[in-house]
Every structure is written in structure tokens, then in C-alpha cells.
Write a protein that holds these residues in place. Structure first.
Motif, PDB file in Angstrom:
ATOM      1  N   THR A  72       0.848  -1.186   0.000  1.00 40.23           N
ATOM      2  CA  THR A  72       0.000   0.000   0.000  1.00 40.23           C
ATOM      3  C   THR A  72       0.889   1.243   0.000  1.00 40.23           C
ATOM      4  O   THR A  72       1.763   1.398   0.852  1.00 40.23           O
ATOM      5  CB  THR A  72      -0.916   0.014   1.235  1.00 40.23           C
ATOM      6  OG1 THR A  72      -1.778  -1.135   1.196  1.00 40.23           O
ATOM      7  CG2 THR A  72      -1.772   1.278   1.239  1.00 40.23           C
ATOM      8  N   LEU A  73       0.641   2.135  -0.977  1.00 44.20           N
ATOM      9  CA  LEU A  73       1.434   3.355  -1.099  1.00 44.20           C
ATOM     10  C   LEU A  73       0.709   4.572  -0.548  1.00 44.20           C
ATOM     11  O   LEU A  73       1.346   5.525  -0.106  1.00 44.20           O
ATOM     12  CB  LEU A  73       1.800   3.590  -2.573  1.00 44.20           C
ATOM     13  CG  LEU A  73       2.557   2.450  -3.259  1.00 44.20           C
ATOM     14  CD1 LEU A  73       2.862   2.822  -4.703  1.00 44.20           C
ATOM     15  CD2 LEU A  73       3.834   2.105  -2.508  1.00 44.20           C
ATOM     16  N   GLY A  74      -0.642   4.566  -0.602  1.00 50.70           N
ATOM     17  CA  GLY A  74      -1.401   5.673  -0.044  1.00 50.70           C
ATOM     18  C   GLY A  74      -2.191   6.445  -1.081  1.00 50.70           C
ATOM     19  O   GLY A  74      -2.460   5.958  -2.179  1.00 50.70           O
TER      20      GLY A  74
ATOM     21  N   ASP B  92      -0.914  12.372   0.292  1.00 44.59           N
ATOM     22  CA  ASP B  92      -1.891  12.798   1.293  1.00 44.59           C
ATOM     23  C   ASP B  92      -1.645  12.070   2.615  1.00 44.59           C
ATOM     24  O   ASP B  92      -2.541  11.471   3.206  1.00 44.59           O
ATOM     25  CB  ASP B  92      -3.321  12.523   0.790  1.00 44.59           C
ATOM     26  CG  ASP B  92      -3.682  13.399  -0.393  1.00 44.59           C
ATOM     27  OD1 ASP B  92      -3.030  14.445  -0.573  1.00 44.59           O
ATOM     28  OD2 ASP B  92      -4.595  13.030  -1.150  1.00 44.59           O
ATOM     29  N   HIS B  93      -0.370  12.077   3.061  1.00 41.65           N
ATOM     30  CA  HIS B  93       0.035  11.536   4.372  1.00 41.65           C
ATOM     31  C   HIS B  93      -0.164  10.024   4.457  1.00 41.65           C
ATOM     32  O   HIS B  93      -0.574   9.502   5.491  1.00 41.65           O
ATOM     33  CB  HIS B  93      -0.727  12.230   5.500  1.00 41.65           C
ATOM     34  CG  HIS B  93      -0.600  13.723   5.452  1.00 41.65           C
ATOM     35  ND1 HIS B  93       0.558  14.390   5.778  1.00 41.65           N
ATOM     36  CD2 HIS B  93      -1.493  14.686   5.071  1.00 41.65           C
ATOM     37  CE1 HIS B  93       0.375  15.685   5.624  1.00 41.65           C
ATOM     38  NE2 HIS B  93      -0.843  15.900   5.194  1.00 41.65           N
ATOM     39  N   GLY B  94       0.156   9.318   3.376  1.00 42.43           N
ATOM     40  CA  GLY B  94       0.099   7.867   3.369  1.00 42.43           C
ATOM     41  C   GLY B  94       1.457   7.247   3.658  1.00 42.43           C
ATOM     42  O   GLY B  94       2.402   7.935   4.064  1.00 42.43           O
ATOM     43  N   PRO B  95       1.587   5.928   3.468  1.00 43.48           N
ATOM     44  CA  PRO B  95       2.862   5.253   3.745  1.00 43.48           C
ATOM     45  C   PRO B  95       4.040   5.804   2.944  1.00 43.48           C
ATOM     46  O   PRO B  95       5.170   5.852   3.450  1.00 43.48           O
ATOM     47  CB  PRO B  95       2.575   3.796   3.362  1.00 43.48           C
ATOM     48  CG  PRO B  95       1.092   3.658   3.523  1.00 43.48           C
ATOM     49  CD  PRO B  95       0.525   4.971   3.107  1.00 43.48           C
ATOM     50  N   LEU B  96       3.794   6.224   1.683  1.00 41.44           N
ATOM     51  CA  LEU B  96       4.869   6.749   0.852  1.00 41.44           C
ATOM     52  C   LEU B  96       4.789   8.271   0.783  1.00 41.44           C
ATOM     53  O   LEU B  96       3.786   8.830   0.347  1.00 41.44           O
ATOM     54  CB  LEU B  96       4.779   6.169  -0.563  1.00 41.44           C
ATOM     55  CG  LEU B  96       5.861   6.646  -1.536  1.00 41.44           C
ATOM     56  CD1 LEU B  96       7.245   6.148  -1.103  1.00 41.44           C
ATOM     57  CD2 LEU B  96       5.556   6.211  -2.962  1.00 41.44           C
TER      58      LEU B  96
ATOM     59  N   GLY C 295      11.286  14.587  -8.631  1.00 38.32           N
ATOM     60  CA  GLY C 295      10.776  14.744  -7.284  1.00 38.32           C
ATOM     61  C   GLY C 295      11.572  13.957  -6.269  1.00 38.32           C
ATOM     62  O   GLY C 295      12.688  13.481  -6.539  1.00 38.32           O
ATOM     63  N   GLN C 296      10.991  13.803  -5.089  1.00 31.42           N
ATOM     64  CA  GLN C 296      11.614  13.061  -4.005  1.00 31.42           C
ATOM     65  C   GLN C 296      10.577  12.172  -3.332  1.00 31.42           C
ATOM     66  O   GLN C 296       9.378  12.491  -3.308  1.00 31.42           O
ATOM     67  CB  GLN C 296      12.216  14.005  -2.959  1.00 31.42           C
ATOM     68  CG  GLN C 296      13.458  14.741  -3.430  1.00 31.42           C
ATOM     69  CD  GLN C 296      14.120  15.505  -2.306  1.00 31.42           C
ATOM     70  OE1 GLN C 296      13.448  16.010  -1.395  1.00 31.42           O
ATOM     71  NE2 GLN C 296      15.438  15.578  -2.326  1.00 31.42           N
ATOM     72  N   ALA C 297      11.041  11.047  -2.791  1.00 33.64           N
ATOM     73  CA  ALA C 297      10.159  10.112  -2.096  1.00 33.64           C
ATOM     74  C   ALA C 297      10.856   9.624  -0.833  1.00 33.64           C
ATOM     75  O   ALA C 297      12.098   9.628  -0.744  1.00 33.64           O
ATOM     76  CB  ALA C 297       9.796   8.938  -2.993  1.00 33.64           C
ATOM     77  N   ALA C 298      10.050   9.198   0.137  1.00 31.96           N
ATOM     78  CA  ALA C 298      10.575   8.654   1.385  1.00 31.96           C
ATOM     79  C   ALA C 298       9.516   7.755   2.008  1.00 31.96           C
ATOM     80  O   ALA C 298       8.325   7.852   1.673  1.00 31.96           O
ATOM     81  CB  ALA C 298      10.978   9.769   2.349  1.00 31.96           C
ATOM     82  N   VAL C 299       9.945   6.885   2.893  1.00 30.50           N
ATOM     83  CA  VAL C 299       9.019   6.008   3.620  1.00 30.50           C
ATOM     84  C   VAL C 299       8.651   6.716   4.917  1.00 30.50           C
ATOM     85  O   VAL C 299       9.522   7.070   5.725  1.00 30.50           O
ATOM     86  CB  VAL C 299       9.666   4.642   3.908  1.00 30.50           C
ATOM     87  CG1 VAL C 299       8.718   3.764   4.714  1.00 30.50           C
ATOM     88  CG2 VAL C 299      10.049   3.955   2.603  1.00 30.50           C
ATOM     89  N   ARG C 300       7.355   6.944   5.115  1.00 38.38           N
ATOM     90  CA  ARG C 300       6.916   7.737   6.272  1.00 38.38           C
ATOM     91  C   ARG C 300       7.166   7.005   7.588  1.00 38.38           C
ATOM     92  O   ARG C 300       7.579   7.614   8.571  1.00 38.38           O
ATOM     93  CB  ARG C 300       5.434   8.086   6.099  1.00 38.38           C
ATOM     94  CG  ARG C 300       4.857   8.882   7.257  1.00 38.38           C
ATOM     95  CD  ARG C 300       3.557   9.563   6.920  1.00 38.38           C
ATOM     96  NE  ARG C 300       3.792  10.908   6.361  1.00 38.38           N
ATOM     97  CZ  ARG C 300       3.577  11.233   5.108  1.00 38.38           C
ATOM     98  NH1 ARG C 300       3.147  10.327   4.257  1.00 38.38           N
ATOM     99  NH2 ARG C 300       3.809  12.471   4.685  1.00 38.38           N
TER     100      ARG C 300
END
Length: 253
Positions: free
Chosen positions: A170-172, A193-197, A215-220
Motif C-alpha cells: 500500500t502506497l497511499g 496525502d500523508h500515506g505510507p509513501l 521529485g523526491q520520495a521517502a518512507v513515512r
């Protein structure tokens, strides 16, 4: 003489419009089937200017019912326009669609939602290991004669996005805001929108199909080991735990 010619043209136009009003709805569906070989319907009702079709199929996507109503005033601006309504358990849509003499296609007041897999299929793109729901509100969306995106303005929400590889992840939820680029094309910004990714970045799409995303990505959640392992396929993150993303290519036609 000018008055006689003017009234004569108006009379001819009224006569042609009356003939169009008598034409069956199959006139529309047969034209679509001729232009799009994979398009088919099970049943058609009504007239060419006000009709409906049931059991619609195109590019593997099934739709229960499609309705259309002609908007004659759009002819004054050079567009042949119809009001569309799609009713289906998985796909709902309403809006205006039009085509001009150069075969450009215009959508306005386009509101609805569909499955991500079906949207990818309708766009003619290769299957992707992604699932989710796409909800959109597009005041204006235009395509070139080759059905490539020309311009767009509005918002697209991708909800319950999942990566379907060996282990579903699940990414969000994500929101994309789009605007028309200058002189043409689409540019926009996407944010989670404040999900797992965690994800944010800018994208652009040109009428010839070329696209770019930076862009940039991170694991919340640091304890989400499965998602972190999947992200590591992109390489190691930086010292702040973020992955820099840069993609570009050309959409298939």
C-alpha cells in the motif's frame, strides 16, 4: 438579396438539423466503431443527437451505459459538442466532449472516477503493476488529433494506490494539480496525502507524448520494512532517508 441568402441558409441549416434529429443513435456508435476498431456496443437507443448505448466495450474496458446529448450552441464556436454521462459500478463520468474541424478533442467540466487499471487501458499504455482509484475534476482537457494530451487544468486524486509485485504494498493517496503549459502541453505538481509513501514532485507532458517527472520520495514509517525494501530497488536513499526521482520518456500511441 443578402436577406434572401441569409434566410435561405438558415432554412437549409434548420432542414439539416431536423434530418440529424431523425437519424438513429447507431449513426454515432457506427462512426466510433469505424474509427476505433476495438469499440463495440450490445444495444443502442435513441437518436444521433440524444441517445444511449449499453454494454460498451473499448480497449478491454467494459461500461454498462453511455448517454449523450448534443449541444447545438457549440457550433457557433466551431465545435461539435455532446454532453456525456457514463454509468457503471466501477466508472462514473459526466462532462462535455467536443471535436473541431482539425479533429482536436476537447473535454470540459469533466468529473468522475474510475479504476487506475481501466484508465491505463483506455490510454493505450502498457500494463503497470499498480492498482487504485482515480478521481478527477478537470474544467478543461484537450487532445491533439492524434489523441495525445495537448493541455489540461484541474485536479486528479489517486486513492488507495497499491504496488502489485510479488508482495502487494500500500502506497497511499496522492493529489496532482495540473495546469496548461506555455505555449502548449501540461505541467503540474503531485504530493502525497500523508500515506505510507511520502512523495512530492513536478511533472510535464508535451503534445508529442514526451513526459518528465522530478521529485523526491521517502518512507513515512521507519518500521515499514517491506516498503523500504521495495524503494531500495531504486538505489540507496540519501542521508535524510529520501530517494531522488527523475523519470522521462515518451507515451506510446
Amino acid at each position: 438579396m443578402n436577406s434572401v441568402l441569409r434566410y435561405g441558409l438558415l432554412g437549409l441549416l434548420a432542414f439539416l438539423l431536423s434530418l440529424l434529429g431523425l437519424a438513429p443513435a447507431t449513426l454515432i456508435t457506427e462512426q466510433l466503431a469505424e474509427r476505433w476498431p476495438s469499440f463495440s456496443v450490445q444495444a443502442v437507443e435513441g437518436a444521433a443527437i440524444d441517445g444511449s448505448a449499453r454494454g460498451v466495450s473499448w480497449r478491454g474496458v467494459q461500461i454498462d451505459r453511455l448517454q449523450w446529448n448534443w449541444r447545438p450552441l457549440a457550433l457557433l464556436t466551431g465545435w461539435l459538442e455532446f454532453r456525456l454521462q457514463i454509468d457503471d459500478p466501477e466508472t462514473g463520468l459526466s462532462g462535455n466532449t467536443a471535436i473541431d474541424a482539425s479533429r482536436r478533442i476537447r473535454f470540459q467540466e469533466l468529473v468522475g472516477q474510475t479504476l487506475l487499471t481501466e484508465l491505463i487501458g483506455l490510454a493505450g499504455q502498457s500494463k503497470l503493476p499498480l492498482q487504485g482509484i482515480v478521481a478527477f475534476n478537470l474544467p478543461d482537457f484537450r487532445l491533439t488529433p492524434n489523441r495525445q494530451p495537448l493541455s489540461a487544468s484541474g485536479t486528479v486524486h489517486v486513492k488507495e494506490l497499491r504496488l502489485t509485485l510479488r508482495q502487494p504494498l500500500t502506497l497511499g493517496d496522492f493529489t496532482a494539480q495540473m495546469n496548461a503549459a506555455d505555449p502548449e502541453g501540461i505541467q503540474g505538481f503531485i504530493k502525497d496525502d500523508h500515506g505510507p509513501l511520502m512523495l512530492e514532485g513536478a511533472f510535464s507532458l508535451l503534445p508529442d507524448g514526451r513526459y518528465r517527472f522530478n521529485g523526491q520520495a521517502a518512507v513515512r514509517d521507519a518500521d515499514n520494512r517491506a516498503l523500504r525494501q521495495a524503494m531500495n530497488l531504486l538505489g540507496p536513499p540519501d542521508n535524510n532517508g529520501r530517494w531522488t526521482l527523475s523519470f522521462s520518456g515518451v507515451l506510446s500511441r
